[in-house]
Design a protein around this motif. Sequence first.
Motif, PDB file in Angstrom:
ATOM      1  N   GLU A  54       0.848  -1.194   0.000  1.00  0.00           N
ATOM      2  CA  GLU A  54       0.000   0.000   0.000  1.00  0.00           C
ATOM      3  C   GLU A  54       0.877   1.235   0.000  1.00  0.00           C
ATOM      4  O   GLU A  54       1.929   1.253   0.627  1.00  0.00           O
ATOM      5  N   THR A  55       0.433   2.269  -0.731  1.00  0.00           N
ATOM      6  CA  THR A  55       1.173   3.527  -0.725  1.00  0.00           C
ATOM      7  C   THR A  55       0.176   4.679  -0.651  1.00  0.00           C
ATOM      8  O   THR A  55      -1.002   4.509  -0.923  1.00  0.00           O
ATOM      9  N   GLN A  61      -3.329   9.580   4.486  1.00  0.00           N
ATOM     10  CA  GLN A  61      -4.228   8.643   3.794  1.00  0.00           C
ATOM     11  C   GLN A  61      -4.036   7.228   4.326  1.00  0.00           C
ATOM     12  O   GLN A  61      -4.991   6.530   4.655  1.00  0.00           O
ATOM     13  N   VAL A  62      -2.778   6.822   4.387  1.00  0.00           N
ATOM     14  CA  VAL A  62      -2.492   5.441   4.773  1.00  0.00           C
ATOM     15  C   VAL A  62      -2.881   5.186   6.234  1.00  0.00           C
ATOM     16  O   VAL A  62      -3.425   4.142   6.575  1.00  0.00           O
ATOM     17  N   ASP A 120      -5.034   7.101   8.207  1.00  0.00           N
ATOM     18  CA  ASP A 120      -6.427   7.416   8.551  1.00  0.00           C
ATOM     19  C   ASP A 120      -7.424   6.564   7.771  1.00  0.00           C
ATOM     20  O   ASP A 120      -8.540   6.352   8.213  1.00  0.00           O
ATOM     21  N   ASP A 121      -7.031   6.127   6.593  1.00  0.00           N
ATOM     22  CA  ASP A 121      -7.956   5.365   5.743  1.00  0.00           C
ATOM     23  C   ASP A 121      -7.208   4.202   5.090  1.00  0.00           C
ATOM     24  O   ASP A 121      -7.108   4.113   3.865  1.00  0.00           O
ATOM     25  N   PRO A 122      -6.664   3.311   5.944  1.00  0.00           N
ATOM     26  CA  PRO A 122      -5.881   2.200   5.387  1.00  0.00           C
ATOM     27  C   PRO A 122      -6.768   1.261   4.584  1.00  0.00           C
ATOM     28  O   PRO A 122      -7.895   0.978   4.994  1.00  0.00           O
ATOM     29  N   GLN A 123      -6.257   0.774   3.451  1.00  0.00           N
ATOM     30  CA  GLN A 123      -7.066  -0.053   2.560  1.00  0.00           C
ATOM     31  C   GLN A 123      -6.804  -1.544   2.756  1.00  0.00           C
ATOM     32  O   GLN A 123      -7.723  -2.325   2.891  1.00  0.00           O
ATOM     33  N   ALA A 124      -5.529  -1.905   2.780  1.00  0.00           N
ATOM     34  CA  ALA A 124      -5.198  -3.331   2.849  1.00  0.00           C
ATOM     35  C   ALA A 124      -5.481  -3.886   4.243  1.00  0.00           C
ATOM     36  O   ALA A 124      -5.356  -3.176   5.243  1.00  0.00           O
ATOM     37  N   ALA A 125      -5.847  -5.141   4.294  1.00  0.00           N
ATOM     38  CA  ALA A 125      -6.131  -5.782   5.578  1.00  0.00           C
ATOM     39  C   ALA A 125      -4.933  -5.647   6.512  1.00  0.00           C
ATOM     40  O   ALA A 125      -5.067  -5.311   7.689  1.00  0.00           O
ATOM     41  N   GLN A 173      -4.549  -2.129   7.899  1.00  0.00           N
ATOM     42  CA  GLN A 173      -5.565  -1.876   8.926  1.00  0.00           C
ATOM     43  C   GLN A 173      -5.158  -2.489  10.261  1.00  0.00           C
ATOM     44  O   GLN A 173      -5.308  -1.873  11.313  1.00  0.00           O
ATOM     45  N   GLN A 174      -4.608  -3.678  10.169  1.00  0.00           N
ATOM     46  CA  GLN A 174      -4.151  -4.365  11.379  1.00  0.00           C
ATOM     47  C   GLN A 174      -3.000  -3.599  12.031  1.00  0.00           C
ATOM     48  O   GLN A 174      -2.979  -3.390  13.238  1.00  0.00           O
TER      49      GLN A 174
END
Lengths: 258, 228
Positions: free
Chosen positions: A231-232, A237-238, A240-245, A248-249
């Motif tokens: 993820e980049t 962005q990364v 506050d709004d993480p995309q990859a599982a 997020q962990q």
Amino acid sequence: MRDPILSARGLSREYAPEQGCLAVDLDVWPGEVVGIVGESGSGKSTLLRLLSGQERPDAGSLIFTDRAGQSHDLREASESEIRHLQRTAFGIVHQNPRDGLRLRISAGGNIGERLMGIGARHYGEIRAEASRWLAHVEIDPARIDDLPRHFSGGMQQRLQIARNLVTNPGLVFMDEPTGGLDVSVQARLLDTLKRLVYDLGISVVIVTHDMGVARLLADRLLVMRFGRVIETGLTDQVLDDPQAAYTQQLVASILQVS
Amino acid sequence: MPSIDVRAVTKTFILHNQGGVQLPVLRDVSFQVEAGECVVLDGPSGTGKSTLLKMLYGNYRADSGEIWVRTGEGVEDLVAVHPHRLLQIRRDTIGFVSQFLRVIPRISTWDLVCEPLRRQGVDESRVAARAEALLTRLNLPQSLWSLAPATFSGGEQQRVNIARSLMVEYPILLLDEPTASLDAVNREAVALLIEEARQRGAAVVGIFHDEQLRTRLADRLYALESAR
């Protein structure tokens, strides 16, 4: 938008399956701080060593453009060209200051040596510049003749930073620069780093597993896992709004601690 | 040509670590904001007002749709621009006043407030004049200026935050409850500053729970509905 000073495409160095660093694309623009985050073993330190020429990639391309606009192919460059770049255009700050300092010469000598490496010869000027840099990193210039082994860990790390920045490199690589330090000492070091990066307009690639450090210092982040960038984005962005599982962990586990 | 042109933006949060639960927040949101206009985001909590505002800053990412903003270089889609370019757009075009101040502990109030304008390379005497004017209007006593805001009250921190975010006269201003922890006097000071921004031509998008402030500032409400 100016061109990136460092540009990697498909950069790989594999020690064993999923160990090392695989097919990484990365651009670093002038004046920005790029953070590489992930757990230990994710390949982030390998990536840093590849980017800074401390290790050679198995595949991919890596181009550095110096201040004069001259491009250098770091995959193909000779050892001596890489050493020259590391002395003049790069700074490399190690996690353990003992790896980046010469412990048997004085604090002033540690800074002055880098200046002499780029051709400075006038003793008085070198000493004056070293003294100025000690003050920059909040070390009392009166300690210019002391040996770094008599310094605290935080002071040693600040000295290592001064040693790396004194030659005004365009690009500085840092591997967990706050890693071995107490939290209160960390905060002070982060302030110093933030201020220097901002005042000097240098570009920085920083490896850290500490999301707090990433939040404070980095403009952009790369998240690594199993050797790949998963993820980049901009740091906020990364985080506050993480995309990859996995991201997020990573973010969730940090928030629980703090 | 509007300053902000949001086209069919959709956002769903996927909570991978909670069994992959999907939380749809925005569905097909489209609206425009002209220069000099203040649009207030409206709707019950949970309808995505804050999420939408964060997307207008490029903080939260859109699943689909476009967010066009007018910058010094034309119009650019925040959903598609490279993050490196987004940083420049934030520096020059979009100001965001959040509810909380998030900063490095030891930096003084003065330096925090000055930073956004210094970053644009503005002359230090102009930076200082602007910072002094804003801090004074926001009733932050001079004795606090040299201190780091970590130990300040919530209201004081909020005003430092507002001063910092208003240093640059951004063409686009985003406000997330800017007066939430302020008393009446300071609420009025902030309302005046927002009105001035609008008068000089800023496109303003805000979330205000304070009914009075809403009526006073809003040219228009944009009502959000639950996407669930």
